[in-house]
Design a protein around this motif. Structure first.
Motif, PDB file in Angstrom:
ATOM      1  N   LEU A 149       4.050   9.617 -14.310  1.00 17.71           N
ATOM      2  CA  LEU A 149       4.708   8.481 -14.956  1.00 17.71           C
ATOM      3  C   LEU A 149       4.353   7.174 -14.259  1.00 17.71           C
ATOM      4  O   LEU A 149       4.189   6.143 -14.912  1.00 17.71           O
ATOM      5  CB  LEU A 149       6.218   8.702 -14.983  1.00 17.71           C
ATOM      6  N   HIS A 150       4.222   7.207 -12.934  1.00 20.79           N
ATOM      7  CA  HIS A 150       3.787   6.001 -12.216  1.00 20.79           C
ATOM      8  C   HIS A 150       2.376   5.608 -12.642  1.00 20.79           C
ATOM      9  O   HIS A 150       2.054   4.426 -12.726  1.00 20.79           O
ATOM     10  CB  HIS A 150       3.844   6.211 -10.704  1.00 20.79           C
ATOM     11  N   ARG A 151       1.549   6.602 -12.944  1.00 20.58           N
ATOM     12  CA  ARG A 151       0.192   6.304 -13.433  1.00 20.58           C
ATOM     13  C   ARG A 151       0.261   5.554 -14.758  1.00 20.58           C
ATOM     14  O   ARG A 151      -0.484   4.603 -14.992  1.00 20.58           O
ATOM     15  CB  ARG A 151      -0.612   7.571 -13.598  1.00 20.58           C
ATOM     16  N   LEU A 152       1.169   6.000 -15.637  1.00 21.80           N
ATOM     17  CA  LEU A 152       1.328   5.312 -16.926  1.00 21.80           C
ATOM     18  C   LEU A 152       1.816   3.882 -16.738  1.00 21.80           C
ATOM     19  O   LEU A 152       1.535   3.020 -17.579  1.00 21.80           O
ATOM     20  CB  LEU A 152       2.294   6.082 -17.828  1.00 21.80           C
ATOM     21  N   GLN A 153       2.536   3.627 -15.659  1.00 22.05           N
ATOM     22  CA  GLN A 153       2.996   2.271 -15.365  1.00 22.05           C
ATOM     23  C   GLN A 153       1.926   1.446 -14.658  1.00 22.05           C
ATOM     24  O   GLN A 153       2.083   0.247 -14.498  1.00 22.05           O
ATOM     25  CB  GLN A 153       4.241   2.309 -14.468  1.00 22.05           C
ATOM     26  N   GLY A 154       0.848   2.097 -14.225  1.00 18.82           N
ATOM     27  CA  GLY A 154      -0.214   1.384 -13.524  1.00 18.82           C
ATOM     28  C   GLY A 154       0.039   1.234 -12.031  1.00 18.82           C
ATOM     29  O   GLY A 154      -0.582   0.404 -11.381  1.00 18.82           O
ATOM     30  N   ARG A 155       0.914   2.043 -11.468  1.00 17.24           N
ATOM     31  CA  ARG A 155       1.261   1.971 -10.045  1.00 17.24           C
ATOM     32  C   ARG A 155       0.530   3.087  -9.290  1.00 17.24           C
ATOM     33  O   ARG A 155       1.107   4.114  -8.951  1.00 17.24           O
ATOM     34  CB  ARG A 155       2.762   2.085  -9.869  1.00 17.24           C
ATOM     35  N   LYS A 156      -0.748   2.873  -9.028  1.00 11.18           N
ATOM     36  CA  LYS A 156      -1.611   3.895  -8.415  1.00 11.18           C
ATOM     37  C   LYS A 156      -1.165   4.262  -7.002  1.00 11.18           C
ATOM     38  O   LYS A 156      -1.243   5.425  -6.608  1.00 11.18           O
ATOM     39  CB  LYS A 156      -3.064   3.413  -8.386  1.00 11.18           C
ATOM     40  N   ASP A 157      -0.701   3.289  -6.224  1.00  8.17           N
ATOM     41  CA  ASP A 157      -0.285   3.581  -4.856  1.00  8.17           C
ATOM     42  C   ASP A 157       0.924   4.506  -4.835  1.00  8.17           C
ATOM     43  O   ASP A 157       0.982   5.472  -4.068  1.00  8.17           O
ATOM     44  CB  ASP A 157       0.015   2.293  -4.094  1.00  8.17           C
ATOM     45  N   ARG A 158       1.887   4.260  -5.694  1.00  7.26           N
ATOM     46  CA  ARG A 158       3.078   5.102  -5.770  1.00  7.26           C
ATOM     47  C   ARG A 158       2.730   6.474  -6.338  1.00  7.26           C
ATOM     48  O   ARG A 158       3.276   7.492  -5.920  1.00  7.26           O
ATOM     49  CB  ARG A 158       4.139   4.407  -6.631  1.00  7.26           C
ATOM     50  N   GLU A 159       1.781   6.515  -7.261  1.00  5.93           N
ATOM     51  CA  GLU A 159       1.320   7.790  -7.806  1.00  5.93           C
ATOM     52  C   GLU A 159       0.747   8.663  -6.698  1.00  5.93           C
ATOM     53  O   GLU A 159       1.059   9.847  -6.589  1.00  5.93           O
ATOM     54  CB  GLU A 159       0.248   7.550  -8.881  1.00  5.93           C
ATOM     55  N   ARG A 160      -0.075   8.085  -5.847  1.00  6.11           N
ATOM     56  CA  ARG A 160      -0.696   8.818  -4.750  1.00  6.11           C
ATOM     57  C   ARG A 160       0.353   9.363  -3.781  1.00  6.11           C
ATOM     58  O   ARG A 160       0.272  10.509  -3.341  1.00  6.11           O
ATOM     59  CB  ARG A 160      -1.677   7.903  -4.006  1.00  6.11           C
ATOM     60  N   GLU A 161       1.367   8.564  -3.469  1.00  9.29           N
ATOM     61  CA  GLU A 161       2.429   9.008  -2.565  1.00  9.29           C
ATOM     62  C   GLU A 161       3.189  10.197  -3.143  1.00  9.29           C
ATOM     63  O   GLU A 161       3.462  11.177  -2.435  1.00  9.29           O
ATOM     64  CB  GLU A 161       3.406   7.860  -2.295  1.00  9.29           C
ATOM     65  N   CYS A 162       3.524  10.112  -4.416  1.00 12.78           N
ATOM     66  CA  CYS A 162       4.282  11.187  -5.060  1.00 12.78           C
ATOM     67  C   CYS A 162       3.452  12.471  -5.163  1.00 12.78           C
ATOM     68  O   CYS A 162       3.971  13.568  -4.929  1.00 12.78           O
ATOM     69  CB  CYS A 162       4.751  10.757  -6.438  1.00 12.78           C
ATOM     70  N   LEU A 163       2.170  12.338  -5.496  1.00 12.56           N
ATOM     71  CA  LEU A 163       1.312  13.519  -5.572  1.00 12.56           C
ATOM     72  C   LEU A 163       1.148  14.172  -4.206  1.00 12.56           C
ATOM     73  O   LEU A 163       1.149  15.401  -4.084  1.00 12.56           O
ATOM     74  CB  LEU A 163      -0.055  13.152  -6.150  1.00 12.56           C
ATOM     75  N   SER A 164       1.028  13.367  -3.186  1.00 11.74           N
ATOM     76  CA  SER A 164       0.905  13.890  -1.835  1.00 11.74           C
ATOM     77  C   SER A 164       2.157  14.668  -1.437  1.00 11.74           C
ATOM     78  O   SER A 164       2.077  15.766  -0.868  1.00 11.74           O
ATOM     79  CB  SER A 164       0.652  12.740  -0.854  1.00 11.74           C
ATOM     80  N   PHE A 165       3.326  14.119  -1.749  1.00  8.09           N
ATOM     81  CA  PHE A 165       4.572  14.801  -1.405  1.00  8.09           C
ATOM     82  C   PHE A 165       4.734  16.077  -2.223  1.00  8.09           C
ATOM     83  O   PHE A 165       5.184  17.106  -1.703  1.00  8.09           O
ATOM     84  CB  PHE A 165       5.768  13.867  -1.614  1.00  8.09           C
ATOM     85  N   ALA A 166       4.361  16.043  -3.504  1.00 12.28           N
ATOM     86  CA  ALA A 166       4.429  17.240  -4.349  1.00 12.28           C
ATOM     87  C   ALA A 166       3.527  18.338  -3.805  1.00 12.28           C
ATOM     88  O   ALA A 166       3.907  19.521  -3.789  1.00 12.28           O
ATOM     89  CB  ALA A 166       4.040  16.904  -5.787  1.00 12.28           C
ATOM     90  N   LEU A 167       2.360  17.969  -3.330  1.00 14.81           N
ATOM     91  CA  LEU A 167       1.439  18.945  -2.760  1.00 14.81           C
ATOM     92  C   LEU A 167       2.020  19.571  -1.500  1.00 14.81           C
ATOM     93  O   LEU A 167       1.973  20.791  -1.313  1.00 14.81           O
ATOM     94  CB  LEU A 167       0.092  18.292  -2.456  1.00 14.81           C
ATOM     95  N   ARG A 168       2.600  18.748  -0.620  1.00 19.14           N
ATOM     96  CA  ARG A 168       3.214  19.285   0.596  1.00 19.14           C
ATOM     97  C   ARG A 168       4.363  20.236   0.267  1.00 19.14           C
ATOM     98  O   ARG A 168       4.515  21.275   0.913  1.00 19.14           O
ATOM     99  CB  ARG A 168       3.711  18.156   1.501  1.00 19.14           C
TER     100      ARG A 168
ATOM    101  N   SER B 280       4.711  22.030  -2.528  1.00 16.95           N
ATOM    102  CA  SER B 280       4.198  23.247  -3.150  1.00 16.95           C
ATOM    103  C   SER B 280       3.508  24.155  -2.136  1.00 16.95           C
ATOM    104  O   SER B 280       3.496  25.375  -2.305  1.00 16.95           O
ATOM    105  CB  SER B 280       3.255  22.922  -4.300  1.00 16.95           C
ATOM    106  N   GLU B 281       2.949  23.594  -1.074  1.00 20.92           N
ATOM    107  CA  GLU B 281       2.311  24.403  -0.038  1.00 20.92           C
ATOM    108  C   GLU B 281       3.330  25.177   0.785  1.00 20.92           C
ATOM    109  O   GLU B 281       3.022  26.245   1.308  1.00 20.92           O
ATOM    110  CB  GLU B 281       1.481  23.520   0.894  1.00 20.92           C
ATOM    111  N   THR B 282       4.536  24.668   0.899  1.00 22.64           N
ATOM    112  CA  THR B 282       5.556  25.339   1.708  1.00 22.64           C
ATOM    113  C   THR B 282       6.502  26.195   0.877  1.00 22.64           C
ATOM    114  O   THR B 282       7.338  26.899   1.431  1.00 22.64           O
ATOM    115  CB  THR B 282       6.394  24.301   2.490  1.00 22.64           C
ATOM    116  N   ARG B 283       6.378  26.157  -0.434  1.00 25.31           N
ATOM    117  CA  ARG B 283       7.270  26.927  -1.302  1.00 25.31           C
ATOM    118  C   ARG B 283       6.762  28.358  -1.416  1.00 25.31           C
ATOM    119  O   ARG B 283       5.578  28.602  -1.596  1.00 25.31           O
ATOM    120  CB  ARG B 283       7.339  26.285  -2.683  1.00 25.31           C
ATOM    121  N   SER B 284       7.676  29.303  -1.307  1.00 22.59           N
ATOM    122  CA  SER B 284       7.303  30.704  -1.439  1.00 22.59           C
ATOM    123  C   SER B 284       7.050  31.046  -2.905  1.00 22.59           C
ATOM    124  O   SER B 284       7.375  30.285  -3.798  1.00 22.59           O
ATOM    125  CB  SER B 284       8.411  31.589  -0.875  1.00 22.59           C
TER     126      SER B 284
END
Length: 114
Positions: A77-96, A98-102
């Motif tokens: 959704l941040h991408r749709l708003q044009g907020r690339k920096d916030r998009e990157r932060e959220c994707l990074s946190f989502a990845l972290r 998902s890596e720790t989720r069983s």
């Protein structure tokens, strides 16, 4: 339209329902993406994207802070708003997250014997 109504009713009954919030925001995002691919997004779709960002921002700051799907859709959704920096932060946190989720929730896998 029926899906939007159903998710809105679910949130009216239980405002802290994480799956209903995530799926409602996903419907808003998909609608905005379809419209944006055809032509410039109308004001209603931009308003829905802003609404979905608000829902997911509130969710990820509260009870849904550890739900990787919420962070992923918030990034999209941040991408749709044009907020690339916030998009990157959220994707990074989502990845972290998902890596720790069983694979399965430990309570379901082991049961109440703990």
């Amino acid at each position: 339209r029926k899906a939007l109504d159903a998710f809105q009713k679910a949130l009216f009954i239980s405002p802290d329902d994480i799956p209903a919030t995530v799926h409602l925001c996903r419907v808003y995002m998909l609608t905005a993406q379809k419209t944006a691919s055809v032509d410039a997004a109308p004001q209603a779709d931009r308003d829905n994207v802003d609404l979905a960002v608000g829902f997911l921002s509130d969710l990820t700051r509260g009870i849904g802070w550890d739900v990787s799907e919420a962070w992923y859709f918030l990034a999209k959704l941040h991408r749709l708003q044009g907020r690339k920096d916030r998009e990157r932060e959220c994707l990074s946190f989502a990845l972290r997250l998902s890596e720790t989720r069983s694979v399965r929730d430990i309570g379901i896998a082991v049961g109440w014997c703990l």
